[in-house]
Design a protein around this motif. Sequence first.
Motif, PDB file in Angstrom:
ATOM      1  N   MET A  19       8.786   2.844 -74.742  1.00  0.00           N
ATOM      2  CA  MET A  19       9.246   3.473 -73.831  1.00  0.00           C
ATOM      3  C   MET A  19      10.577   3.577 -73.434  1.00  0.00           C
ATOM      4  O   MET A  19      11.025   4.538 -72.496  1.00  0.00           O
ATOM      5  CB  MET A  19       8.514   2.792 -72.454  1.00  0.00           C
ATOM      6  N   ARG A  41       7.604   4.898 -57.257  1.00  0.00           N
ATOM      7  CA  ARG A  41       8.642   4.891 -58.235  1.00  0.00           C
ATOM      8  C   ARG A  41       9.512   6.250 -57.598  1.00  0.00           C
ATOM      9  O   ARG A  41      10.805   5.840 -57.512  1.00  0.00           O
ATOM     10  CB  ARG A  41       8.437   4.979 -59.570  1.00  0.00           C
ATOM     11  N   GLU A  58      13.400   6.177 -56.829  1.00  0.00           N
ATOM     12  CA  GLU A  58      14.314   7.008 -57.479  1.00  0.00           C
ATOM     13  C   GLU A  58      15.262   7.844 -56.423  1.00  0.00           C
ATOM     14  O   GLU A  58      16.481   7.971 -56.542  1.00  0.00           O
ATOM     15  CB  GLU A  58      13.631   8.000 -58.205  1.00  0.00           C
ATOM     16  N   ARG A  65       5.889   5.593 -79.570  1.00  0.00           N
ATOM     17  CA  ARG A  65       7.095   5.085 -79.516  1.00  0.00           C
ATOM     18  C   ARG A  65       7.033   4.148 -78.287  1.00  0.00           C
ATOM     19  O   ARG A  65       6.357   4.159 -77.321  1.00  0.00           O
ATOM     20  CB  ARG A  65       8.286   6.024 -79.730  1.00  0.00           C
ATOM     21  N   ILE A  85      10.374   0.694 -65.273  1.00  0.00           N
ATOM     22  CA  ILE A  85       9.602   1.841 -65.245  1.00  0.00           C
ATOM     23  C   ILE A  85       8.835   1.967 -63.829  1.00  0.00           C
ATOM     24  O   ILE A  85       9.389   3.153 -63.160  1.00  0.00           O
ATOM     25  CB  ILE A  85       8.587   1.678 -66.355  1.00  0.00           C
ATOM     26  N   GLN A 139      10.983  14.269 -76.276  1.00  0.00           N
ATOM     27  CA  GLN A 139      12.055  13.234 -76.195  1.00  0.00           C
ATOM     28  C   GLN A 139      11.952  12.386 -75.005  1.00  0.00           C
ATOM     29  O   GLN A 139      12.855  11.570 -74.531  1.00  0.00           O
ATOM     30  CB  GLN A 139      13.425  13.599 -76.513  1.00  0.00           C
ATOM     31  N   TRP A 140      11.106  12.806 -73.919  1.00  0.00           N
ATOM     32  CA  TRP A 140      10.921  12.147 -72.610  1.00  0.00           C
ATOM     33  C   TRP A 140      10.778  10.827 -72.883  1.00  0.00           C
ATOM     34  O   TRP A 140       9.839  10.369 -73.590  1.00  0.00           O
ATOM     35  CB  TRP A 140      10.134  12.890 -71.605  1.00  0.00           C
ATOM     36  N   SER A 141      11.116   9.781 -72.042  1.00  0.00           N
ATOM     37  CA  SER A 141      11.002   8.475 -71.840  1.00  0.00           C
ATOM     38  C   SER A 141      10.599   8.173 -70.641  1.00  0.00           C
ATOM     39  O   SER A 141      11.448   8.399 -69.573  1.00  0.00           O
ATOM     40  CB  SER A 141      12.077   7.446 -72.604  1.00  0.00           C
ATOM     41  N   PRO A 142       9.514   7.290 -70.479  1.00  0.00           N
ATOM     42  CA  PRO A 142       9.437   6.885 -68.858  1.00  0.00           C
ATOM     43  C   PRO A 142      10.489   5.992 -68.418  1.00  0.00           C
ATOM     44  O   PRO A 142      10.584   5.930 -67.100  1.00  0.00           O
ATOM     45  CB  PRO A 142       8.147   5.894 -69.059  1.00  0.00           C
ATOM     46  N   ALA A 143      11.331   5.759 -69.222  1.00  0.00           N
ATOM     47  CA  ALA A 143      12.586   4.835 -68.841  1.00  0.00           C
ATOM     48  C   ALA A 143      13.641   5.758 -67.912  1.00  0.00           C
ATOM     49  O   ALA A 143      14.562   5.615 -67.392  1.00  0.00           O
ATOM     50  CB  ALA A 143      13.273   4.026 -69.722  1.00  0.00           C
ATOM     51  N   LEU A 144      13.495   7.298 -68.222  1.00  0.00           N
ATOM     52  CA  LEU A 144      14.358   8.023 -67.798  1.00  0.00           C
ATOM     53  C   LEU A 144      13.982   8.308 -66.144  1.00  0.00           C
ATOM     54  O   LEU A 144      12.874   8.139 -65.812  1.00  0.00           O
ATOM     55  CB  LEU A 144      14.456   9.445 -68.621  1.00  0.00           C
ATOM     56  N   PHE A 177       5.105   8.737 -66.778  1.00  0.00           N
ATOM     57  CA  PHE A 177       4.769   8.718 -68.377  1.00  0.00           C
ATOM     58  C   PHE A 177       4.860  10.063 -68.861  1.00  0.00           C
ATOM     59  O   PHE A 177       4.425  10.261 -70.326  1.00  0.00           O
ATOM     60  CB  PHE A 177       3.259   8.063 -68.341  1.00  0.00           C
ATOM     61  N   GLU A 178       4.980  11.108 -68.198  1.00  0.00           N
ATOM     62  CA  GLU A 178       4.818  12.552 -68.607  1.00  0.00           C
ATOM     63  C   GLU A 178       6.193  13.193 -68.087  1.00  0.00           C
ATOM     64  O   GLU A 178       6.679  12.797 -67.016  1.00  0.00           O
ATOM     65  CB  GLU A 178       3.719  13.348 -68.386  1.00  0.00           C
ATOM     66  N   ILE A 232      14.798  16.168 -73.968  1.00  0.00           N
ATOM     67  CA  ILE A 232      14.290  15.084 -72.914  1.00  0.00           C
ATOM     68  C   ILE A 232      13.208  15.453 -71.927  1.00  0.00           C
ATOM     69  O   ILE A 232      12.481  14.902 -71.377  1.00  0.00           O
ATOM     70  CB  ILE A 232      15.355  14.250 -72.404  1.00  0.00           C
TER      71      ILE A 232
END
Lengths: 566, 194
Positions: free
Chosen positions: A167, B6, B10, A165, A124, B95-100, B64-65, B91
């Motif tokens: 991450m 980050r 990226e 959920r 992350i 369905q967004w995930s911080p890993a995206l 995170f958002e 997403i």
Amino acid sequence: MEDCSSGDEAYDYSSDRDSLDAIENEEPDYPGVSSKSSSTKVITKESLLAAQKEDLRSVMDLLSLKEHHARTLLIHYRWDVERLLTVFVERGKASLFSEAGVSMVECQETNSVLSSSCTIMCEICIEEVLGDKATRMDCGHCYCNDCWTEHFIVKINEGQSKRIRCMAHKCNAICDEAVVRNLVSKRHPDLAEKFDRFLLESYIEDNKMVRWCPSTPHCGNAIRVEDDEFCEVECSCGFQFCFSCLSEAHSPCSCLMWELWIKKCRDESETVNWITVHTKPCPKCHKPVEKNGGCNLVSCICGQAFCWLCGGATGRDHTWSRIAGHSCGRYKEDREKNTERAKRELYRYMHYHNRYKAHTDSFKLESKLKETILEKVSISEERESRLRDFSWVTNGLYRLFRSRRVLSYSYPFAFYMFGEELFRDEMSNDEREIKQHLFENQQQLLESNVEKLSKLLEEPFNQYADDKIMEIRMQVINLSVIINNLCKEMYEYIENEVLGSIQVGNHGIAPYKSKGIEKASELSVCWNGKVSSTADKFLPSDCGTSGKSEQDFFSFFFLDFYNLEE
Amino acid sequence: MVDFARVQKELQECSRDMEASGIRVSPKSDNLAGLTGTIPGPIGTPYEGGSFEIDITLPDGYPFEPPRMKFVTKVWHPNISSQSGAICLDILKDQWSPALTLKTALVSIQALLSAPEPDDPQDAVVAQQYLRDYQTFVGTARYWTESFAKASSLGVEEKVQRLVEMGFAESLVRSTLEAVGGDENLALERLCSS
């Protein structure tokens, strides 16, 4: 009241006391309605935890789960233990768990502890962190604690405490609540508390059998019902309400009917109707103008003259038959029809509303009557007399209140049931007419008996001689029984003949309870009782199915069952 | 606060394989919270050959958002507003995930261009057309790509003008150009044969 007041009957009564007492015993002891057998429970702030634990425990025991997994499952299945177990039996453990986002713990247990000697790449924040600064969830995904914390804070603030959920993208697993609590409390202790409260209140908010009491100011209680959500309950704070829609108790109206009715009464939509029927807008200032007599040349207060028949602006000169420079004799069918229709609808509404209102008003007046009657009773009781028992007065009064309510709500019911708004295509006109006629017969019979009872109870019986009192007593008791039966019959007719044939919409109604709205009793917690009652339902029908997971389930069940036997 | 460390990483990561993916992300100014993404239209779709610009705004809670993204380039697609460029993609919402990452989000948008979901539309008009008259949809989407998503897009008005000068009605010229996906020669052929 004349038909049953002859002296002979009074005599009969005193000679045949036993049989009448039997009838009287059917009546509730007002006001102390028995609540021991009630299946609705009050959940207070204090018993909420216990109530939740009760369900958690039953799932934990049956499926041998940790508490947070049981909670995740139950939140997903809206605290419906039976449904959860049905899914378990029918589709197996793996499907039950994956749907709810619970990871199979067994395989992950081994590598969940990360040592401080190794480093981990957090995907992350894209930083290397020491093993003890990272956490691996049950699903196997591992990220640094800072990122987890940030994620939890965002989710709690979004109001998603109950389903945070993992991450990882497309990972459906729900995070271990202990990890959430632990990490969040280090940075925001108050947010961790909020998280705990959300989890606790999930038992109420996500549970279709539990509702907050809608009292204002809020009493802090919630009510749990057992089988049927269509019921009317009384909270321990004294507030009575319809469990299904949380507005005031309104049976035999269905919730939808009641909602429409309240809106109609409040909206003044009929006032608007009246205005359309009885006024015309001035062509100049557009204010509605009412015609108060005279010829069809009307003039608005703004000075504009116009023709009442067509609404068009005109000059001021006129004869009785003609307005200068104006003729509008052409027939316009549509307008006539619409006016007629609006007029008819208005009268229909007024008819039902007047009667609804009359009974509601009577109910309010009779509530005041209660005090004067109780006074009369205490006076009578002090008199030297062979009559000691005056419970028939309070019982009669109670029956009066009860049936008054039924009667008043039966009018909005009839308004929608036999009107065109809700069920126009559900019944043929003939069918509707017949059903309406039968319903009205019952309603009228009930109405006349209720009025008789009301009149009797208002009699100054404390001034009467004993035998006259006995006579009134007998009539009150008789009438109470008759009224109770009439109410029952009316409900039966509604449920079986009228609403029973309706296919559209959800028009369940709270059933008639002759003892009145049920008082919810305080929740007493009993772990094993609940488990066995749930398991009992599962034993006979599902014994035949076999398979690994089912056997697990039943071995748990039997263990528990035998514990109970001991 | 946006995790700028980050974002910085990226951007580096993204520029590294820009050649292969064709996806580009660049900051609008010194402030990394506002960025511009560019994706090539997927091959074999009406968007082929176009280069689509996407406006990216990072919320304080990023990653995170979800990042807020919308098309700057006009595009004809059931899940993208033809008016505002708003994107309907799971997403970018729940369905967004911080890993995206920004890049994976842009890849997902690119995938959305190849596989529209007309049952969950952002633009009802486009979705209707997609379902009822697929051929016209393809034609319009291609025309929009030609007109708005190509470096030569600016030439459309000139093409129109040239054809009008040949004596064809302007409305007819425009609809024909649209039907053939903006190809001037094809349009001329059609106009002459009709």
